[in-house]
Design a protein around this motif. Structure first.
Motif, PDB file in Angstrom:
ATOM      1  N   THR A 103       0.826  -1.209   0.000  1.00 60.17           N
ATOM      2  CA  THR A 103       0.000   0.000   0.000  1.00 60.17           C
ATOM      3  C   THR A 103       0.861   1.261   0.000  1.00 60.17           C
ATOM      4  O   THR A 103       0.600   2.215  -0.752  1.00 60.17           O
ATOM      5  N   LYS A 104       1.908   1.262   0.826  1.00 58.98           N
ATOM      6  CA  LYS A 104       2.747   2.461   0.937  1.00 58.98           C
ATOM      7  C   LYS A 104       3.616   2.666  -0.305  1.00 58.98           C
ATOM      8  O   LYS A 104       3.823   3.798  -0.753  1.00 58.98           O
ATOM      9  N   MET A 105       4.100   1.577  -0.891  1.00 55.43           N
ATOM     10  CA  MET A 105       4.937   1.727  -2.080  1.00 55.43           C
ATOM     11  C   MET A 105       4.088   2.056  -3.310  1.00 55.43           C
ATOM     12  O   MET A 105       4.526   2.794  -4.196  1.00 55.43           O
ATOM     13  N   LYS A 106       2.866   1.549  -3.363  1.00 53.53           N
ATOM     14  CA  LYS A 106       1.955   1.907  -4.450  1.00 53.53           C
ATOM     15  C   LYS A 106       1.724   3.420  -4.441  1.00 53.53           C
ATOM     16  O   LYS A 106       1.698   4.068  -5.495  1.00 53.53           O
ATOM     17  N   LYS A 107       1.611   3.981  -3.232  1.00 51.73           N
ATOM     18  CA  LYS A 107       1.431   5.428  -3.099  1.00 51.73           C
ATOM     19  C   LYS A 107       2.650   6.185  -3.626  1.00 51.73           C
ATOM     20  O   LYS A 107       2.519   7.235  -4.268  1.00 51.73           O
ATOM     21  N   MET A 108       3.847   5.639  -3.377  1.00 47.93           N
ATOM     22  CA  MET A 108       5.065   6.278  -3.889  1.00 47.93           C
ATOM     23  C   MET A 108       5.040   6.362  -5.409  1.00 47.93           C
ATOM     24  O   MET A 108       5.393   7.382  -5.999  1.00 47.93           O
ATOM     25  N   PHE A 109       4.633   5.271  -6.054  1.00 44.42           N
ATOM     26  CA  PHE A 109       4.569   5.266  -7.522  1.00 44.42           C
ATOM     27  C   PHE A 109       3.487   6.229  -8.026  1.00 44.42           C
ATOM     28  O   PHE A 109       3.667   6.870  -9.059  1.00 44.42           O
ATOM     29  N   ARG A 110       2.367   6.331  -7.312  1.00 41.12           N
ATOM     30  CA  ARG A 110       1.305   7.250  -7.713  1.00 41.12           C
ATOM     31  C   ARG A 110       1.779   8.708  -7.669  1.00 41.12           C
ATOM     32  O   ARG A 110       1.285   9.549  -8.411  1.00 41.12           O
ATOM     33  N   GLU A 111       2.718   8.998  -6.774  1.00 41.90           N
ATOM     34  CA  GLU A 111       3.180  10.377  -6.597  1.00 41.90           C
ATOM     35  C   GLU A 111       4.194  10.798  -7.652  1.00 41.90           C
ATOM     36  O   GLU A 111       4.537  11.979  -7.729  1.00 41.90           O
ATOM     37  N   MET A 154      15.166  -7.877  -6.943  1.00 43.74           N
ATOM     38  CA  MET A 154      15.245  -8.888  -5.889  1.00 43.74           C
ATOM     39  C   MET A 154      13.855  -9.396  -5.538  1.00 43.74           C
ATOM     40  O   MET A 154      12.847  -8.723  -5.790  1.00 43.74           O
ATOM     41  N   LEU A 155      13.819 -10.566  -4.938  1.00 54.76           N
ATOM     42  CA  LEU A 155      12.550 -11.132  -4.494  1.00 54.76           C
ATOM     43  C   LEU A 155      11.908 -10.249  -3.424  1.00 54.76           C
ATOM     44  O   LEU A 155      12.601  -9.609  -2.626  1.00 54.76           O
ATOM     45  N   ASP A 156      10.581 -10.246  -3.425  1.00 56.75           N
ATOM     46  CA  ASP A 156       9.749  -9.590  -2.408  1.00 56.75           C
ATOM     47  C   ASP A 156       9.768  -8.070  -2.465  1.00 56.75           C
ATOM     48  O   ASP A 156       9.152  -7.415  -1.632  1.00 56.75           O
ATOM     49  N   GLU A 157      10.495  -7.496  -3.427  1.00 58.54           N
ATOM     50  CA  GLU A 157      10.417  -6.043  -3.555  1.00 58.54           C
ATOM     51  C   GLU A 157       9.268  -5.675  -4.489  1.00 58.54           C
ATOM     52  O   GLU A 157       8.719  -6.519  -5.211  1.00 58.54           O
ATOM     53  N   ILE A 158       8.902  -4.408  -4.487  1.00 55.12           N
ATOM     54  CA  ILE A 158       7.762  -3.929  -5.268  1.00 55.12           C
ATOM     55  C   ILE A 158       8.267  -2.994  -6.359  1.00 55.12           C
ATOM     56  O   ILE A 158       9.021  -2.052  -6.075  1.00 55.12           O
ATOM     57  N   ILE A 159       7.864  -3.280  -7.598  1.00 46.11           N
ATOM     58  CA  ILE A 159       8.351  -2.509  -8.750  1.00 46.11           C
ATOM     59  C   ILE A 159       7.188  -2.122  -9.659  1.00 46.11           C
ATOM     60  O   ILE A 159       6.124  -2.733  -9.629  1.00 46.11           O
ATOM     61  N   TRP A 160       7.410  -1.102 -10.456  1.00 47.67           N
ATOM     62  CA  TRP A 160       6.485  -0.670 -11.508  1.00 47.67           C
ATOM     63  C   TRP A 160       6.969  -1.256 -12.834  1.00 47.67           C
ATOM     64  O   TRP A 160       8.164  -1.217 -13.124  1.00 47.67           O
ATOM     65  N   ILE A 161       6.041  -1.782 -13.636  1.00 50.25           N
ATOM     66  CA  ILE A 161       6.389  -2.445 -14.899  1.00 50.25           C
ATOM     67  C   ILE A 161       5.492  -1.924 -16.005  1.00 50.25           C
ATOM     68  O   ILE A 161       4.267  -1.796 -15.827  1.00 50.25           O
ATOM     69  N   ARG A 162       6.088  -1.650 -17.157  1.00 51.26           N
ATOM     70  CA  ARG A 162       5.319  -1.298 -18.349  1.00 51.26           C
ATOM     71  C   ARG A 162       5.680  -2.266 -19.471  1.00 51.26           C
ATOM     72  O   ARG A 162       6.856  -2.610 -19.648  1.00 51.26           O
ATOM     73  N   GLY A 163       4.664  -2.717 -20.224  1.00 51.53           N
ATOM     74  CA  GLY A 163       4.914  -3.621 -21.335  1.00 51.53           C
ATOM     75  C   GLY A 163       3.629  -3.911 -22.096  1.00 51.53           C
ATOM     76  O   GLY A 163       2.578  -3.326 -21.834  1.00 51.53           O
ATOM     77  N   VAL A 219       1.851  -2.357 -10.883  1.00 48.47           N
ATOM     78  CA  VAL A 219       2.773  -2.329  -9.743  1.00 48.47           C
ATOM     79  C   VAL A 219       2.541  -3.607  -8.959  1.00 48.47           C
ATOM     80  O   VAL A 219       1.411  -3.906  -8.557  1.00 48.47           O
ATOM     81  N   GLY A 220       3.590  -4.388  -8.760  1.00 47.93           N
ATOM     82  CA  GLY A 220       3.426  -5.656  -8.061  1.00 47.93           C
ATOM     83  C   GLY A 220       4.651  -6.069  -7.271  1.00 47.93           C
ATOM     84  O   GLY A 220       5.749  -5.553  -7.471  1.00 47.93           O
ATOM     85  N   MET A 221       4.422  -7.012  -6.364  1.00 47.88           N
ATOM     86  CA  MET A 221       5.509  -7.588  -5.576  1.00 47.88           C
ATOM     87  C   MET A 221       6.104  -8.775  -6.323  1.00 47.88           C
ATOM     88  O   MET A 221       5.373  -9.623  -6.836  1.00 47.88           O
ATOM     89  N   VAL A 222       7.429  -8.842  -6.372  1.00 50.04           N
ATOM     90  CA  VAL A 222       8.122  -9.931  -7.068  1.00 50.04           C
ATOM     91  C   VAL A 222       8.091 -11.172  -6.184  1.00 50.04           C
ATOM     92  O   VAL A 222       8.714 -11.204  -5.119  1.00 50.04           O
ATOM     93  N   THR A 223       7.366 -12.192  -6.617  1.00 53.18           N
ATOM     94  CA  THR A 223       7.266 -13.423  -5.815  1.00 53.18           C
ATOM     95  C   THR A 223       8.115 -14.570  -6.380  1.00 53.18           C
ATOM     96  O   THR A 223       8.405 -15.526  -5.666  1.00 53.18           O
TER      97      THR A 223
END
Length: 517
Positions: free
Chosen positions: A136-144, A212-221, A169-173
């Motif tokens: 939730t908090k990292m999604k907000k960072m990307f929105r900003e 890295m695993l478990d981090e949250i990233i923004w992806i476009r494709g 925006v998703g968590m790398v599992t």
């Protein structure tokens, strides 16, 4: 002539390895400085943010900031040492000049930190809450951020037409490689999960190596059948430019870590020199003036060596009882001037829970430290402000997760790992790695501010850098090389103390171990 040329090539290479370029005249002037002090000189130049090194820089080093500390005689091996009439001695030592650190009250504000009452039960629900809070908090960072604010839930992307361009925006599992060596990720949010296949430019191929695993990233494709063919991605990252927070008063913070009191490798004599300098009773005039401006002493964990931290530890101990180790630490820190505020967080050797975020050292083990009026016993990590300067102190156990997870990040070079923590806006993103993570309702390891100072320890090797306005400091330690470090060919850098000017953000380094400590 041949010897001189060889000398110049050798020195040039040493400085070039540290991203420092010597002018012709400065190479000549280096003959005035002993070769054994070149490491100290390099730290000094890096602290000044130099790239091109000239004669004036070397003169500054020789005449002031880079001087060796004055050796002192330690009269007793035991810590029964008292600073007799410190007020009188201090005023004599700086010729009656004012002591800015004493004239200014500490202005410290603790922000987001774990407290005993916030500790969870460690249930599955707590793990879910932890990762939901992170997302939730990292999604907000990307929105900003304008470049990443337009993205859709993964569940919605899965229902979109094939071939359409999308961003999520998703968590790398999961992380896997195709037969051709391309990266394939599985990312998920609270609406679904999707695979991502990266194949493109060399630049993209290099960049994905840092995921890295478990981090949250923004992806476009572009969308395929249950897959995104990734064209670009972004980490949460710090802003490219921002206004630094500065103290209005000319004060400094000192950053140390990994004291390891109780270890037979603890360099006690060198630590006593450091305390004497804090009391403005040793050093050149410039160094004493610097000491007079030290308002904060920040300690990033491993205060003592502990007991039972690793197999057969007792053979490496001078003090076998953990209570006695904290007693000795108290005796040392009692001698720090009372106008210096001491912020003390734990590490993996200290008497508190091992899972991060760590609570402060338990009071039952260190009662006298808790009684010192100028001491704050804080958790690991700790987020706070010193005279308005935003600071994150973290012991740094996760550095080894970054070493394992990212090619090219070394176990004896802390700055690359610290930079990745800032890019990912998280101190320990990987769950189930080398760093033990305690599941709390909130993610206390998330870097949700823009720190001016990021201070770590743990690996006993000093390191300094700046990333997007954040000064990165790894403070080395006070322990001579251990058998574990010898086994891994790690050369510690004990007794090299970073001093940060809270007004100018200039970093100075002082060495207290030139005689072997």
């Amino acid at each position: 002539m041949g010897d001189s040329t060889s000398f110049n090539e050798e020195i040039n290479n040493l400085f070039l390895e540290n991203n420092l370029i010597l002018t012709v005249n400065s190479v000549q002037s280096l003959t005035l400085i002993e070769k054994k002090r070149y490491t100290e000189l390099i730290d000094f130049l890096k602290g000044k943010g130099k790239i091109f090194v000239n004669d004036n820089d070397l003169e500054d080093f020789i005449n002031g900031n880079g001087e060796n500390v004055i050796p002192i005689v330690v009269e007793k091996e035991k810590i029964g040492i008292k600073l007799e009439e410190p007020e009188t001695e201090i005023r004599k030592s700086i010729n009656g000049k004012r002591i800015p650190a004493k004239e200014n009250e500490a202005q410290i504000k603790f922000t987001k930190n774990i407290k005993q009452e916030n500790v969870s039960q460690g249930s599955i629900e707590d793990f879910v809450k932890l990762f939901n809070d992170r997302y939730t908090k990292m999604k907000k960072m990307f929105r900003e951020r304008p470049s990443t604010r337009d993205f859709m839930p993964i569940g919605e992307a899965l229902r979109a037409k094939k071939g359409e361009e999308t961003s999520v925006v998703g968590m790398v599992t999961e992380k896997n490689e195709s037969k051709k060596g391309n990266l394939i990720l599985t990312v998920e949010d609270d609406t679904g999960r999707i695979k991502v296949f990266f194949s493109g430019s060399k630049e993209l191929d290099e960049k994905v190596k840092f995921i890295m695993l478990d981090e949250i990233i923004w992806i476009r494709g572009s969308l395929g059948d249950g897959i995104i063919f990734g064209k670009e991605f972004e980490f949460p990252d710090l802003p490219v430019s921002r206004e630094a927070c500065r103290s209005e008063v000319d004060l400094c913070s000192v950053h140390i870590s990994d004291i390891h009191v109780g270890s037979n490798a603890f360099m006690e004599k060198s630590f006593l020199k450091f305390i004497k300098w804090l009391n403005i009773r040793m050093g050149s005039p410039a160094q004493r003036e610097l000491a007079s401006r030290v308002k904060y002493l920040v300690i990033a964990g491993d205060l003592v060596d502990g007991v039972g931290t690793y197999p057969n530890q007792q053979k490496d101990l001078d003090i076998l009882d953990v209570y006695d180790q904290y007693e000795r630490l108290y005796e040392l820190l009692y001698m720090v001037p009372d106008w210096i505020r001491i912020i003390m967080s734990p590490g993996n050797h200290d008497a508190t829970r091992s899972g991060e975020p760590q609570l402060p050292v338990e009071k039952q083990y260190a009662e006298k430290l808790y009684e010192l009026p100028n001491v704050d016993m804080v958790p690991n990590p700790c987020f706070f402000e010193m005279h308005g300067v935003k600071t994150v102190v973290y012991h740094g156990s996760s550095i080894y997760d970054f070493v394992e997870g990212i090619s090219g990040v070394g176990h004896d070079k802390p700055v690359p790992a610290m930079k990745e923590m800032l890019r990912k806006r998280h101190l320990a993103p990987v769950y189930g790695g080398k760093t033990s993570i305690s599941p709390e309702e909130k993610d206390y390891l998330l870097i949700d501010n823009h720190p001016d100072i990021f201070h770590t320890g743990h690996i006993h090797v000093n390191g300094y850098g700046n990333y997007r306005g954040t000064s990165m400091i790894n403070s080395g330690g006070w322990q001579a090389q251990t058998d574990y470090q010898k086994m891994r060919n790690i050369m510690p850098t004990p007794g090299r103390v970073p001093i940060f000017d809270l007004k100018t953000h200039k970093l100075s380094i002082m060495g207290f171990c030139n005689d072997g400590g």
